[in-house]
Enzyme design. Structure first.
Site, PDB file in Angstrom:
ATOM      1  N   HIS A   1      59.857 -16.548 -78.641  1.00 27.32           N
ATOM      2  CA  HIS A   1      60.726 -17.409 -77.835  1.00 27.32           C
ATOM      3  C   HIS A   1      62.182 -16.969 -77.902  1.00 27.32           C
ATOM      4  O   HIS A   1      63.010 -17.595 -78.562  1.00 27.32           O
ATOM      5  CB  HIS A   1      60.578 -18.842 -78.360  1.00 27.32           C
ATOM      6  CG  HIS A   1      60.972 -19.882 -77.377  1.00 27.32           C
ATOM      7  ND1 HIS A   1      60.305 -21.068 -77.234  1.00 27.32           N
ATOM      8  CD2 HIS A   1      61.975 -19.922 -76.465  1.00 27.32           C
ATOM      9  CE1 HIS A   1      60.869 -21.795 -76.290  1.00 27.32           C
ATOM     10  NE2 HIS A   1      61.897 -21.121 -75.812  1.00 27.32           N
TER      11      HIS A   1
ATOM     12  N   LEU B   1      66.975 -13.786 -73.664  1.00 19.09           N
ATOM     13  CA  LEU B   1      67.797 -12.575 -73.755  1.00 19.09           C
ATOM     14  C   LEU B   1      68.848 -12.504 -72.653  1.00 19.09           C
ATOM     15  O   LEU B   1      69.686 -11.607 -72.653  1.00 19.09           O
ATOM     16  CB  LEU B   1      66.904 -11.331 -73.742  1.00 19.09           C
ATOM     17  CG  LEU B   1      65.898 -11.271 -74.907  1.00 19.09           C
ATOM     18  CD1 LEU B   1      65.083  -9.982 -74.843  1.00 19.09           C
ATOM     19  CD2 LEU B   1      66.598 -11.386 -76.256  1.00 19.09           C
TER      20      LEU B   1
ATOM     21  N   HIS C   1      57.119 -26.037 -72.242  1.00 16.68           N
ATOM     22  CA  HIS C   1      58.252 -26.802 -72.808  1.00 16.68           C
ATOM     23  C   HIS C   1      57.945 -28.256 -72.499  1.00 16.68           C
ATOM     24  O   HIS C   1      58.040 -28.673 -71.347  1.00 16.68           O
ATOM     25  CB  HIS C   1      59.559 -26.347 -72.149  1.00 16.68           C
ATOM     26  CG  HIS C   1      60.768 -27.144 -72.562  1.00 16.68           C
ATOM     27  ND1 HIS C   1      61.969 -26.555 -72.855  1.00 16.68           N
ATOM     28  CD2 HIS C   1      60.968 -28.473 -72.713  1.00 16.68           C
ATOM     29  CE1 HIS C   1      62.857 -27.494 -73.183  1.00 16.68           C
ATOM     30  NE2 HIS C   1      62.275 -28.668 -73.091  1.00 16.68           N
TER      31      HIS C   1
ATOM     32  N   HIS D   1      58.241 -24.928 -79.150  1.00 18.81           N
ATOM     33  CA  HIS D   1      59.188 -25.708 -79.968  1.00 18.81           C
ATOM     34  C   HIS D   1      58.884 -27.203 -80.085  1.00 18.81           C
ATOM     35  O   HIS D   1      59.665 -28.033 -79.659  1.00 18.81           O
ATOM     36  CB  HIS D   1      60.622 -25.521 -79.484  1.00 18.81           C
ATOM     37  CG  HIS D   1      60.844 -25.586 -78.002  1.00 18.81           C
ATOM     38  ND1 HIS D   1      60.287 -26.541 -77.194  1.00 18.81           N
ATOM     39  CD2 HIS D   1      61.586 -24.790 -77.201  1.00 18.81           C
ATOM     40  CE1 HIS D   1      60.682 -26.328 -75.955  1.00 18.81           C
ATOM     41  NE2 HIS D   1      61.458 -25.288 -75.927  1.00 18.81           N
TER      42      HIS D   1
ATOM     43  N   ASP E   1      63.597 -19.884 -80.262  1.00 20.94           N
ATOM     44  CA  ASP E   1      64.301 -20.473 -79.115  1.00 20.94           C
ATOM     45  C   ASP E   1      65.754 -19.994 -79.108  1.00 20.94           C
ATOM     46  O   ASP E   1      66.681 -20.742 -78.775  1.00 20.94           O
ATOM     47  CB  ASP E   1      64.226 -22.001 -79.121  1.00 20.94           C
ATOM     48  CG  ASP E   1      64.643 -22.593 -77.761  1.00 20.94           C
ATOM     49  OD1 ASP E   1      64.801 -21.822 -76.797  1.00 20.94           O
ATOM     50  OD2 ASP E   1      64.801 -23.819 -77.687  1.00 20.94           O
TER      51      ASP E   1
ATOM     52  N   GLY F   1      71.199 -25.334 -76.198  1.00 23.24           N
ATOM     53  CA  GLY F   1      70.661 -24.118 -76.799  1.00 23.24           C
ATOM     54  C   GLY F   1      71.562 -23.551 -77.873  1.00 23.24           C
ATOM     55  O   GLY F   1      72.781 -23.713 -77.840  1.00 23.24           O
TER      56      GLY F   1
END
Lengths: 330, 438
Positions: free
Chosen positions: B61, B64, B179, B232, B305, B324
């Site tokens: 996870h 990028l 998710h 997650h 994540d 995030g």
């Protein structure tokens, strides 16, 4: 727990002790007298610079803060957000840094985001930050002026003065707060202030307008509004915040008014001595009946006029309190 | 690739056992494991004493940000951050701009990944533009080796679309990853719904939103038979639901993220947007619940994540900032913290960080079409040499200004953490030595 706001930021009432609140109220009493003079100005903050940053529309809070600063002889930098570079995408940090570069002692901040004043206090640690209302979090000066106004009325009735009475008139006082607590920064500050002063706070609202989790709050949720009204010494009516989506949380304004509005019918439950407050601006006919708002029991105008001395006291304590300028010269 | 490396005297962590041994790597493969090995002439020797020697970590996870937001991270910079964290392979998430929802973009990321210091696999989008409406070309992307599909960031909200995707994907040997947050319940929410959000006047994202979607998808797995991986998971109840479904034989797996087992909602008290993440930091009891599940072996993988954001885009008011936080560089240390700084079980540690995720990403030697080289192996002769030498006791203080990636939004700035990558070998090449990228 903060025991005095002298030289401190004022971001929330959650962590203020009884002494800290009483100190603000007592200081404000002294400034009430200044506001009654023909020349309503003292040199207390002469040479100090107070920036007034309102990222969210406001009339009374802004006017009241700027009047307070001017009566203390501070220079006021007033940022009109609508015409500023914020509209061009400037970040909160850059706006604050820019204002700070002009040389300021304090910033009075109103922001639509909960916590923005807390963030700003970390960006400019050498500047005193005064929260003038942030999102749905806190509105400390409103909470202070509400308890100040109530103390004044109670002291007058008891033939004493606010300063003499300290916090004693709040001991066991039954305060009932009604309406949109979920979205209300005023409610969060009011509850903290009343509870710190020793009052018993009860709240009444449709389930959807209560905060999701009240664990740890010094409040009792009322199930029978009429019974609670009968026992209340102070009724704090909150503004129904239609602009924050309250419309989806109740079936209709009419139904809200029927069950939780302070209607003429419902007011009959009140004791004759009960005090009614509202932070304004009012939705007349929704959370409060128009005629009820104009009753002597409703001290709404007093709340507005007390905004100035309370904000003078807050500015004085937070800004001048950090230096060795000695006694306040009023 | 002709270099030879000897990892000296570490505790080699196999799938179920450990042994103190040397590991010899020649031409990209493990050529010898044992107490007294023959050192090839000219071999580079790495002192692994006191360290765990196991399969390089695999992250399921990683965001990028390339293409579209290279200011925050690139495939190359994200891979470097991952290498520092001990990862030999990462799965790039598809929520780029544009989204990885077609073979052209998947090929682009795979090609860029070939230039990176570690292996980069791709998770493709389930639906076009991750909009949750029309199916993306799952088959075409699967033909390029994509084994995971997700609209991560958005769960697929429409049950009919999710059912269709599962039914369509089932014969392809791939796995859909979800998710889980029911959007109607999280609308406008910026932190965990509960006592803290109520006090701070911030809108909440309830645990219920996650748990409801986990339940829904478990029922869809039951109906379609297609494997689903739950991304997650942040509540004890959500993990318990997956565990229960697995016990009934359903093909479901789940991962947990470091921030959900090391930080709780109280971190939001500062209104520092660094702590804003979706799903949100939960209550202390959920954090304890996630840790307990990890220790029991109920969780399939730790996944980061990793979500870089350029500073100017994250440094906003809490409700305006994007969600995030960074994860790749510190996830393994935080896993040590969760498993016990004095008694972490190395077999479980490598199960969570390497073997479990490698199985889900299908990067093992035993999988049908492993990419590049195989990860998450047993550390035995013949394995592809993707090996991490991890010091489980070294401590350091996290400094956001000394990170290998491009962004600084780590929630651990100033925290002392235990465990550090001493060396990393990827496909036989030494990528990290003495804790430094080569």
């Amino acid at each position: 727990m903060i025991t005095s706001i002298k030289g401190e930021n004022l971001l929330t009432l959650d962590d203020l002790s009884r002494d800290a609140i009483v100190e603000v109220l007592d200081t404000a009493e002294a400034f009430v007298e200044v506001n009654q003079r023909s020349i309503k100005k003292v040199p207390t903050l002469k040479g100090r610079v107070v920036a007034s940053l309102f990222f969210e529309e406001s009339t009374r809070t802004r006017l009241s803060f700027e009047t307070a600063a001017k009566r203390l002889s501070a220079d006021v930098l007033s940022l009109a957000v609508a015409s500023s570079s914020v509209k061009k995408g400037e970040s909160l940090r850059d706006t604050i840094t820019t204002i700070d570069a002009l040389g300021i002692d304090a910033v009075v901040l109103r922001h639509q985001s909960s916590g923005a004043p807390v963030q700003v206090s970390r960006m400019v640690p050498h500047v005193r930050v005064i929260n003038a209302g942030d999102g749905q979090h806190q509105h400390p000066t409103q909470g202070l002026l509400d308890v100040f106004s109530v103390r004044q009325v109670l002291a007058e009735r008891a033939n004493t003065t606010g300063v003499e009475s300290g916090a004693s008139l709040f001991e066991g006082l039954n305060v009932l707060i009604i309406g949109d607590l979920r979205h209300s920064r005023v409610a969060r500050s009011d509850i903290a202030a009343y509870a710190a002063l020793g009052a018993k706070v009860r709240v009444a609202a449709p389930g959807t307008l209560l905060p999701t989790d009240l664990e740890g709050w010094p409040v009792e949720v009322v199930t029978d509004l009429d019974e609670a009204l009968a026992g209340a010494d102070v009724v704090g009516v909150l503004r129904l915040q239609k602009e924050r989506g309250t419309g989806h949380l109740v079936p209709s304004l009419g139904e809200f008014t029927r069950f939780y509005g302070l209607t003429q019918e419902r007011v009959k439950q009140l004791q004759p001595t009960a005090i009614i407050t509202h932070p304004g601006p009012m939705n007349r006919g929704v959370e409060i009946d128009s005629l009820v708002a104009d009753m002597p029991a409703a001290i709404i105008e007093r709340q507005v006029s007390n905004g100035v001395p309370i904000r003078m006291a807050v500015l004085y304590l937070t800004v001048a309190g950090s230096s060795n300028q000695g006694a306040m010269s009023v | 690739m002709s270099e030879s490396i000897v990892l000296r005297g570490g505790t080699v962590v196999h799938t179920t056992t450990t042994e103190v041994a040397d590991v010899v790597i020649v031409d990209g493969r493990i050529s010898e494991v044992g107490a007294s090995v023959s050192v090839p002439p000219g071999a580079q020797q790495i002192d692994a004493r006191g360290c765990w020697v196991g399969p390089g970590f695999v992250d399921l996870h990683a965001h990028l940000r390339e293409p579209g937001n290279e200011a925050a991270e690139t495939i190359a910079s994200g891979a470097r951050a991952a290498a520092v964290g001990g990862y030999s392979a990462i799965v790039a998430m598809p929520n780029t701009e544009p989204a990885l929802d077609n073979p052209v973009l998947v090929r682009y990321v795979l090609d860029q990944g070939m230039l990176a210091v570690i292996d980069v696999a791709v998770a493709g989008a389930i639906t076009k533009n991750r909009a949750g409406e029309h199916l993306a070309p799952i088959g075409e992307m699967a033909a390029l080796g994509v084994r995971l599909f997700t609209d991560d960031g958005n769960g697929v909200q429409d049950a009919a679309v999710m059912r269709r995707a599962l039914t369509y994907a089932r014969p392809m040997g791939v796995r859909l990853a979800q998710h889980c947050e029911e959007a109607s319940l999280t609308m406008g929410g910026v932190m965990n719904e509960g006592v803290v959000s109520s006090r701070l006047g911030l809108s909440g994202r309830p645990a219920l939103a996650e748990e409801l979607m986990v339940q829904r998808d478990i029922e869809l797995v039951r109906l379609t038979g297609c494997p689903v991986h739950f991304l997650h998971l942040s509540t004890a109840r959500a993990i318990a639901l997956v565990l229960d479904a697995r016990a009934k034989g359903l093909p479901v797996t789940c991962e947990v993220a470091p921030h959900h087992f090391t930080l709780d909602e109280e971190a939001c008290e500062t209104f520092d947007p660094t702590f804003k993440v979706h799903p949100p930091l939960r209550s202390a009891s959920d954090v304890a619940g996630v840790r307990a599940a990890m220790r029991r072996g109920d969780v399939d993988a730790v996944a980061t994540d990793h979500a870089p954001h350029a500073h100017e885009t994250k440094d906003l008011a809490f409700d305006e900032a994007p969600a995030g936080m960074l994860g790749l560089e510190h996830a393994a240390s935080l896993t040590i913290e969760a498993l016990g700084t004095s008694d972490a079980n190395p077999v479980l540690f490598f199960q969570l960080l390497s073997r479990g995720p490698a199985a889900i990403a299908q990067l093992r030697a035993s999988d049908e079409r492993p990419r590049h080289s195989a990860h998450g192996g047993n550390v035995q002769v013949g394995d592809d040499a993707n090996i991490v030498v991890f010091d489980p006791v070294a401590t350091r203080v996290v400094d956001r200004h000394h990170l290998a990636g491009r962004s600084i939004n780590t929630p651990y700035h100033g925290r002392t953490i235990q465990g550090e990558t001493r060396a990393l070998v990827v496909a036989g090449t030494l990528v990290v030595e003495n804790g430094e990228l080569q």
